[in-house]
Design an enzyme around this catalytic site. Structure first.
Site, PDB file in Angstrom:
ATOM      1  CB  THR A 119      42.358  31.962  36.130  1.00 20.87           C
ATOM      2  OG1 THR A 119      43.292  30.938  35.503  1.00 20.87           O
ATOM      3  CG2 THR A 119      41.268  32.197  35.471  1.00 20.87           C
ATOM      4  CB  THR A 173      42.641  26.854  40.118  1.00 20.09           C
ATOM      5  OG1 THR A 173      42.821  26.875  38.543  1.00 20.09           O
ATOM      6  CG2 THR A 173      41.746  27.906  40.542  1.00 20.09           C
ATOM      7  CG  ASP A 174      47.604  26.035  36.629  1.00 18.62           C
ATOM      8  OD1 ASP A 174      46.485  25.510  36.161  1.00 18.62           O
ATOM      9  OD2 ASP A 174      48.442  26.755  35.864  1.00 18.62           O
TER      10      ASP A 174
END
Length: 333
Positions: free
Chosen positions: A20, A96-97
């Site tokens: 992201t 960040t997943d």
């Protein structure tokens, strides 16, 4: 100390993986995709040049969900080489997943002393209030801090400094999504400098893989689950993590199958709660933690199922004998 940590003569290596933090809108897609380069990211951070000279390498450019263990093994190889170069710290940017998992796997493998800091963003670059530039700046300020040397692999978001072994993503969208729920952060970035409140004892590194990566899966307990996903797993995987109820409990109907699996491969008992340790001797009913450990399962200690899986994968890939794998989990109890 503050003036030293802000010295612009310092150099930081920024390795970008996508995610992201590197996403924005393009005419070709309805949503955001990872298109920004490392130079784009660094160039969007006010004040970064006053902290350190940034040397940028675009290592990967993909969503965090698409990263694989092999990507992180390659990343650790680059980090090991960087440890011998004339740099003061390394910052890794990614989605960040999977950040809590990639940072932990890096923690398991990395044997250098140069600080390594992971960061990312919850809001993409096309969003009002995008947090990527602030997180990247705080990560660089932490990576070049003298206190970060020897502190282990770190994760910095929202001006909080977390240990890779403890940090978890706790919210799907909040800019304050990351926390270390059992311990709290190691420190904070305040007025442009990393300030640590405590330190951690080191854990033994795991050798890098010697061959093909083993398949290890997680099976979670749920109300009334038949346990059918356990059937024939000994023919499909090299190891298993059980995400159990509470402090380490499963339905009684699972017990015989788990005992048979534990005789064929390492089976680790973790809690699906994700916070707090698996117990070892409090409950005694069939399917309790003491019953399962007596059947040969390995307690995960305080590791959540996802980190327990990575520790198991790393040791299986290194050829660690089964008894030594069980001892490795004691470092995280």
């Amino acid at each position: 100390m503050l003036s030293a940590d802000r010295a612009p003569s310092r150099t930081v290596l920024v390795l970008t993986l996508g995610g992201t933090i590197a996403m924005t809108r393009t005419a070709a897609a309805a949503g955001v995709t990872p298109t920004l380069t490392g130079s784009d990211l660094v160039g969007a951070v006010p004040g970064l040049q006053g902290v350190a000279e940034a040397v940028v390498e675009d290592f990967r450019q993909m969503p965090g969900a698409s990263l694989a263990i092999g990507d992180i093994v390659s990343l650790v190889g680059r980090l090991q080489r960087a440890d011998g170069e004339d740099i003061d710290g390394v910052v890794v940017t990614q989605g960040t997943d999977t950040l809590e998992e990639t940072a932990f796997l890096t923690h398991l493998y990395y044997q250098g002393t140069t600080p390594v800091v992971f960061t990312g963003a919850m809001r993409n670059a096309a969003t009002a209030g995008a947090d990527g530039p602030a997180n990247l700046l705080a990560a660089v300020q932490t990576a070049v801090s003298t206190e970060s040397r020897g502190a282990g692999v770190l994760v910095v978001l929202g001006d909080e400094i977390h240990a890779a072994r403890h940090v978890r993503k706790m919210h799907t969208t909040s800019p304050g999504a990351f926390d270390s729920p059992s311990t709290g952060p190691l420190g904070h970035v305040v007025e442009g400098a990393a300030r640590f409140h405590r330190s951690l004892s080191p854990t033994a590194p795991v050798p890098l893989p010697v061959g093909a990566l083993p398949q290890v899966e997680i099976v979670a307990a749920s109300l009334g689950s038949s346990g059918m996903l356990l059937d024939d797993l000994e023919r499909k995987v090299a190891g298993l993590v059980v995400a159990a109820f509470g402090a380490g409990h499963v339905p009684e109907t699972w017990c015989s199958r788990l005992e048979a699996l534990a005789a064929a491969m390492p089976v680790v008992l973790a809690s699906r709660i994700g916070t707090g340790p698996v117990l070892t001797s409090t409950y005694a009913f069939p399917g309790s933690e003491s019953d399962l450990l007596a059947r040969g399962l390995i307690p995960a200690g305080a590791l959540d199922p996802y980190k327990a899986r990575l520790l198991l994968v790393a040791h299986l890939a290194a050829g660690t004998p089964h008894p030594e794998i069980a001892k490795a989990f004691l470092d995280y109890s």
